[in-house]
Write an enzyme that holds these catalytic residues in place. Structure first.
Site, PDB file in Angstrom:
ATOM      1  N   ASP A 362       0.791  -1.274  -0.037  1.00 47.58           N
ATOM      2  CA  ASP A 362      -0.008   0.264  -0.075  1.00 47.58           C
ATOM      3  C   ASP A 362       0.786   1.198  -0.211  1.00 47.58           C
ATOM      4  O   ASP A 362       0.111   2.284  -0.557  1.00 47.58           O
ATOM      5  CB  ASP A 362      -1.048   0.149   1.256  1.00 47.58           C
ATOM      6  CG  ASP A 362      -1.967  -1.106   0.966  1.00 47.58           C
ATOM      7  OD1 ASP A 362      -2.420  -1.425  -0.005  1.00 47.58           O
ATOM      8  OD2 ASP A 362      -2.558  -1.746   1.993  1.00 47.58           O
ATOM      9  N   TYR A 450     -10.107  -0.642   1.050  1.00 48.31           N
ATOM     10  CA  TYR A 450      -9.786  -0.716   2.499  1.00 48.31           C
ATOM     11  C   TYR A 450      -9.705   0.908   3.213  1.00 48.31           C
ATOM     12  O   TYR A 450      -9.024   1.736   2.513  1.00 48.31           O
ATOM     13  CB  TYR A 450      -8.429  -1.209   2.754  1.00 48.31           C
ATOM     14  CG  TYR A 450      -8.688  -2.860   2.994  1.00 48.31           C
ATOM     15  CD1 TYR A 450      -9.446  -3.341   4.147  1.00 48.31           C
ATOM     16  CD2 TYR A 450      -8.085  -3.852   2.185  1.00 48.31           C
ATOM     17  CE1 TYR A 450      -9.708  -4.680   4.296  1.00 48.31           C
ATOM     18  CE2 TYR A 450      -8.389  -5.000   2.419  1.00 48.31           C
ATOM     19  CZ  TYR A 450      -8.955  -5.626   3.120  1.00 48.31           C
ATOM     20  OH  TYR A 450      -9.147  -7.000   3.411  1.00 48.31           O
TER      21      TYR A 450
END
Length: 624
Positions: A362, A450
């Site tokens: 990420d 997310y």
């Protein structure tokens, strides 16, 4: 992964850059402060005006260009910063880290530069990677421009499938207005060096579109800087692989395709929406408990310096990876030089190509710059102090992110300490107790589906804690019977895929100084003669200490039983009772390895092999 017509979908939550809270240059914590909008603009202007760099604006134009992708603070080296903070040395020069894409040259690459001194930069120097290797252009992060071109290429390439898509989903790509299809893109973008081909999961563009795959996944090759040369290389539909768009379209036309016709999404009560539904035992129209500050705030916030209950620290929100704390002190004494988020990964498994390929890292998606507005009363208490952030990421100027961080004091609900001293006759001698409270520094990262909630907590007894909460939407794929091996069916045509989250923190402890050592301590048992009862024996625990003198000795493998106590101490500093000044590192994780050691993608996250990686770094892992 931007929906059609909504590039950078959450851009509505940010506004043009304006002045926000800034650190006082006279405050020593300001050497760690994020770059101000003026500094970000100064760096960009300086680099854009350098003729040898040949930079073009980030937005518009071709992919094969030289452009500025990222600007953020380059923190000072620890040695120089300590000389300034501890010994009256010169203030370290303020510098920026700039990431440039050089696509318009013979050997396209990604280059990092140190630019300074700020606020008026006049020079730059390259920041070399280990081994002196250049980062190839095909390995660059995605940009807004490339996403727009990717969407255009996908729409054009899938035109022959429009009849199939309309029949199966009621949605389409061609000239759509309200009933559109979108996609989520998967990483890594290939299975070997030099590739840039991405699996795209086609979805209905409704609220919570992450949970609405239509059964079609498309592999699009977009390595060439010229989008006219991009092409679909493979497709997967409802468990079957196809070598071309035409092959899939012909199979549908001949009636040979096992078409899955999806039900019409309801106008109200869509299962993926955040619309409240269901019945709860507690009334939902009555407010729950709230945090209040009856006599005002008990913490002090000055620019990027935070003080609370004996604690003081400097903080920043870096665009690339998120929260970073420096110079953490308790009772006026430094206990840590740095505590920061380094990386968060999510590795998946599944039956479909996209599921088996998904291995997200990420920080490569700039999770620090995904810190969108926090909602008072939900994300943070209404009483919290909210701070803006400014990022220059894939943009032609700094962008202000309102309420990107918050600070608040929180009751823990458990006394810090208490005792009821009974007289054992129905009465008591005394009762004493202390309220349990903590100060929370919070931000979030919305990395597509997310939402990570990042917390750093300061306790008045000298405990420092980090937490991360994963929420938002699951990364899901289209359900097929074969998929049950890799997850659970969570809706009619939806599979929740198996995956593992790992989070990597850097902890650089300075316990009573920077000359620290690391040892582990565990409990063992001994069987000895009872010294006060002849012939009897005693079995009892004792403390077994094991110094870890080398980096490799300090690396504790993830997923294996670890010693109970991980201790960082200063062997030259002792307390009044003769014990070393020591901090304990306490891990809470049930995660295991994400892949077998040495496998291709595993070599890109070698830190994930270890629960700790030495006296100055450790990874704390979460599994879901």
């Amino acid at each position: 992964m931007w929906p059609p017509g909504l590039p950078w979908a959450l851009a509505l939550l940010v506004t043009a850059a304006s002045s926000g809270p800034s650190a006082d240059p006279a405050d020593r914590a300001s050497i760690f402060a994020d770059l101000s909008p003026a500094e970000l603009r100064a760096v960009r202007t300086f680099l854009m005006e350098r003729p040898e760099l040949g930079l073009s604006p980030s937005q518009g134009g071709p992919l094969a260009k030289n452009s500025l992708f990222l600007v953020e603070l380059l923190p000072p080296q620890k040695r120089r910063a300590l000389r300034f903070l501890e010994h009256g040395g010169a203030r370290p020069p303020r510098e920026a880290r700039a990431v440039l894409f050089f696509g318009a040259q013979a050997e396209p690459n990604v280059t990092e530069l140190a630019v300074g001194p700020l606020p008026r930069p006049s020079s730059y120097r390259p920041l070399a990677f280990k081994g002196g290797r250049a980062v190839p252009f095909w390995a660059r992060p995605m940009t807004r421009l490339e996403y727009e071109l990717l969407h255009e290429a996908l729409v054009a390439a899938l035109a022959p499938l429009e009849p199939l898509l309309l029949q199966a989903t009621g949605f389409g790509f061609q000239n759509c207005s309200e009933r559109c299809l979108t996609y989520s893109d998967i990483a890594p973008r290939g299975v070997g060096p030099g590739e840039r081909r991405t699996w795209l999961v086609i979805q209905r563009f409704v609220e919570g579109f992450f949970l609405h795959p239509v059964g079609l996944e498309v592999l699009l090759d977009h390595r060439d800087p010229d989008p006219r040369r991009w092409a679909v290389r493979r497709l997967w539909y409802n468990g079957r692989h196809f070598g071309s768009v035409r092959e899939l379209a012909d199979s549908h036309a001949r009636g040979e395709l096992a078409l899955v016709v999806l039900p019409e999404p309801p106008a109200r009560g869509l299962f993926s929406s955040y619309e409240p539904r269901g019945r709860f035992g507690t009334p939902t129209d009555v407010h729950g408990a709230k945090v209040c500050e009856p006599q005002g705030r008990r913490y002090r916030l000055r620019g990027n310096r935070l003080e609370y209950g004996g604690w003081s620290l400097a903080f920043r929100l870096r665009s690339s990876a998120g929260l970073q704390l420096f110079d953490l002190r308790f009772g006026g004494e430094r206990v840590a030089w740095e505590l920061s988020v380094q990386e968060a990964i999510a590795f998946y498994g599944g039956h479909s190509p996209a599921a088996m390929q998904t291995k997200y890292m990420d920080a490569g998606w700039a999770m620090g710059a995904s810190s969108y507005e926090l909602a008072p009363g939900v994300d943070c208490p209404e009483t919290a102090a909210f701070l803006d952030a400014h990022h220059l990421l894939d943009a032609d100027g700094p962008v202000r992110f309102r309420r990107a961080l918050c600070v608040f004091e929180l009751p823990t609900g458990v006394p810090l300490r208490r005792h009821f001293d009974s007289d054992f006759q129905g009465g008591f001698h005394f009762y004493a107790g202390l309220e349990g409270r903590a100060l929370v520094l919070r931000t979030t990262s919305t990395v597509y589906n997310y939402d990570y909630i990042w917390d750093f907590l300061l306790y008045p007894n000298g405990v420092l804690e980090t937490k991360v909460h994963a929420t938002g939407y699951i990364h899901a794929t289209f359900y097929t019977p074969e998929g049950r091996r890799y997850g659970s069916r969570v809706h009619s045509h939806l599979l929740g895929n198996i995956h593992t989250h790992l989070v990597h923190y850097k902890v650089d402890l300075d316990v009573a100084g920077s000359g620290n050592s690391f040892e582990t301590m565990d409990i063992r048992f001994e069987n000895i003669s009872n010294p006060w009862s002849a012939g009897a024996r005693v079995v009892q625990p004792w403390l077994h200490r094991q110094p870890r003198r080398r980096e490799r000795e300090a690396a504790l493998p993830l997923g294996r039983p670890a010693p109970r106590y991980l201790l960082f101490s200063n062997p030259r500093r002792r307390n009044r009772w003769g014990h070393r000044r020591t901090f304990r590192l306490q891990l809470s994780s049930h995660a295991g390895p994400v892949l077998p050691r040495g496998w291709r993608e595993e070599r890109g996250v070698t830190w994930a092999r270890w629960a700790t990686t030495g006296p100055s770094g450790w990874s704390r892992s979460l599994n879901s």
